[in-house]
Design a protein around this motif. Structure first.
Motif, short mmCIF file in Angstrom:
data_model
loop_
_atom_site.label_atom_id
_atom_site.label_comp_id
_atom_site.label_asym_id
_atom_site.label_seq_id
_atom_site.Cartn_x
_atom_site.Cartn_y
_atom_site.Cartn_z
N VAL A 55 0.93 -1.14 -0.14
CA VAL A 55 0.01 0.01 0.06
C VAL A 55 0.87 1.31 0.02
N ILE A 56 2.12 1.15 0.80
CA ILE A 56 2.87 2.32 0.60
C ILE A 56 3.52 2.42 -0.63
N ARG A 57 3.84 1.33 -1.42
CA ARG A 57 4.40 1.37 -2.90
C ARG A 57 3.54 2.05 -3.57
N GLU A 58 1.98 1.64 -3.70
CA GLU A 58 1.05 1.74 -4.60
C GLU A 58 0.37 3.15 -4.43
N ARG A 59 0.39 3.88 -3.24
CA ARG A 59 -0.14 5.19 -3.14
C ARG A 59 0.19 6.06 -4.21
N ARG A 60 -0.85 6.70 -4.68
CA ARG A 60 -0.68 7.79 -5.63
C ARG A 60 -1.35 9.10 -5.47
N ASP A 61 -0.83 10.22 -5.81
CA ASP A 61 -1.28 11.33 -5.78
C ASP A 61 -2.41 11.71 -7.07
N THR A 62 -3.62 11.25 -6.70
CA THR A 62 -4.49 11.14 -7.67
C THR A 62 -5.14 12.19 -8.30
N ARG A 63 -5.21 12.38 -9.56
CA ARG A 63 -5.98 13.72 -10.26
C ARG A 63 -7.13 13.23 -10.90
N HIS A 64 -7.21 12.03 -11.42
CA HIS A 64 -8.45 11.59 -12.36
C HIS A 64 -9.28 10.68 -11.36
N PHE A 65 -10.59 11.07 -11.61
CA PHE A 65 -11.63 10.25 -10.83
C PHE A 65 -12.81 10.18 -11.73
N HIS A 66 -13.73 9.00 -11.27
CA HIS A 66 -14.84 8.84 -11.91
C HIS A 66 -15.82 9.06 -11.14
N PRO A 67 -17.29 9.39 -11.65
CA PRO A 67 -18.33 9.74 -10.54
C PRO A 67 -18.76 8.57 -9.60
N GLY A 68 -19.32 8.99 -8.49
CA GLY A 68 -19.79 7.88 -7.60
C GLY A 68 -19.44 8.31 -6.26
N ALA A 69 -20.42 8.42 -5.24
CA ALA A 69 -20.13 8.71 -3.94
C ALA A 69 -19.49 7.57 -3.37
N ALA A 90 -4.18 22.01 3.04
CA ALA A 90 -4.55 20.90 1.99
C ALA A 90 -5.99 20.69 1.58
N VAL A 91 -6.30 20.67 0.41
CA VAL A 91 -7.33 20.32 -0.08
C VAL A 91 -7.29 18.97 -0.62
N LEU A 92 -8.35 17.99 -0.32
CA LEU A 92 -8.21 16.62 -0.50
C LEU A 92 -9.22 16.04 -1.18
N CYS A 93 -8.84 15.75 -2.61
CA CYS A 93 -9.59 14.72 -3.50
C CYS A 93 -9.82 13.60 -3.10
N LEU A 94 -11.03 13.00 -3.01
CA LEU A 94 -11.07 11.54 -2.56
C LEU A 94 -12.45 10.77 -3.89
N GLY A 95 -12.09 9.63 -4.17
CA GLY A 95 -12.87 9.13 -4.99
C GLY A 95 -12.68 7.95 -5.61
N HIS A 96 -13.44 7.56 -6.65
CA HIS A 96 -13.23 6.25 -7.08
C HIS A 96 -12.39 6.60 -8.51
N VAL A 97 -11.64 5.39 -8.79
CA VAL A 97 -10.91 5.75 -10.19
C VAL A 97 -10.86 4.48 -11.13
N GLU A 98 -10.51 4.67 -12.23
CA GLU A 98 -10.66 3.77 -13.25
C GLU A 98 -9.40 2.58 -13.12
N ALA A 99 -8.39 3.26 -12.58
CA ALA A 99 -7.07 2.56 -12.45
C ALA A 99 -6.23 3.44 -11.60
N PHE A 100 -5.16 3.02 -10.88
CA PHE A 100 -4.25 3.53 -10.39
C PHE A 100 -3.10 3.69 -11.17
N TYR A 101 -2.46 4.71 -11.12
CA TYR A 101 -1.12 5.18 -12.12
C TYR A 101 -0.13 4.28 -11.66
N PRO A 102 0.53 3.82 -12.64
CA PRO A 102 1.52 2.66 -12.52
C PRO A 102 2.99 3.46 -11.81
N GLU A 103 3.01 4.65 -11.93
CA GLU A 103 3.85 5.41 -11.31
C GLU A 103 3.42 6.82 -11.14
N PRO A 104 3.94 7.57 -10.08
CA PRO A 104 3.48 8.88 -9.83
C PRO A 104 3.53 9.66 -11.25
#
Length: 220
Positions: free
Chosen positions: A17-31, A176-190
């Motif tokens: 989970v440490i290795r695969e954490r990403r600073d995410t910018r792309h989300f898809h809709p869904g609560a 910090a402004v923190l965006c949380l949400g569902h994603v299609e996929a996690f980035y393979p790298e930052p």
């Protein structure tokens, strides 16, 4: 190995989970499931803090107009940042630096007021209040990844303007402004590495021994 060590599988999950954490910018809709959000905020609450001051406060943004106002503040700072980056201005403008309007949950992390009364561990390093908030954000980030959710930390805003927008008390400060949400996929790298902005430093570059710049001898 010690008697307090987790099992091989448990340790592997922690490192994953440490290795695969990403600073995410792309989300898809869904609560986000309210029970999941509760778990994430509980993880943040369990973060370490200097002098046990627990200076973090999280503001959940559920009003759409307020979300749009925060987005406008961030976009203005994105442009100001691009202008300040000189020859890299166009690169900055091409980057996707936030997902405020797309993410399922929007939080603002802030330092609480009255922090000056906490002295333990801060007499010579008062900025340890900010470090403590960062620990809470990292806890939330790792928990979000374990739950299969993306999270992005946005720091492009004018703090005083955001504080006024959110009616923060005197002495409190948004960090910090923190965006949380569902994603299609996690980035393979930052993402910033993918687009060539910079690369991750190696352990050898970031760990010294017995003084600045002296290579650490980590492997026998």
């Amino acid at each position: 190995m010690t008697e307090h060590c987790y099992s091989d599988d448990e340790r592997a999950t922690v490192y994953r989970v440490i290795r695969e954490r990403r600073d995410t910018r792309h989300f898809h809709p869904g609560a986000i499931d309210p029970a999941v959000l509760q778990r994430l905020l509980e993880a943040a609450r369990l973060a370490p803090s200097v002098g046990y001051m627990q200076p973090w406060r999280f503001i959940r943004i559920t009003d759409l107009e307020l979300r749009r106002a925060i987005h406008a503040l961030v976009r203005a700072e994105c442009e100001a940042t691009a202008a300040a980056c000189g020859s890299r201005a166009d690169e900055v403008r091409r980057l996707k630096l936030e997902g405020i309007l797309e993410c399922g949950e929007l939080l603002v992390a802030a330092l609480t007021e009255g922090r000056e009364r906490y002295i333990l561990g801060r007499r010579t390093l008062p900025e340890m209040d900010l470090c403590s908030v960062a620990c809470a954000i990292q806890n939330l980030w790792l928990a979000a990844r374990a739950e299969g959710l993306g999270m992005g930390w946005v720091s492009l805003f004018e703090p005083d303007e955001l504080a006024q927008l959110l009616s923060l008390p005197k002495g409190a400060r948004p960090v910090a402004v923190l965006c949380l949400g569902h994603v299609e996929a996690f980035y393979p790298e930052p993402l910033l590495e993918t687009v060539g902005w910079d690369t991750r430093r190696s352990v050898e570059e970031t760990v010294f021994e017995n003084g600045w710049g002296r290579p650490a001898k980590l492997v026998p």
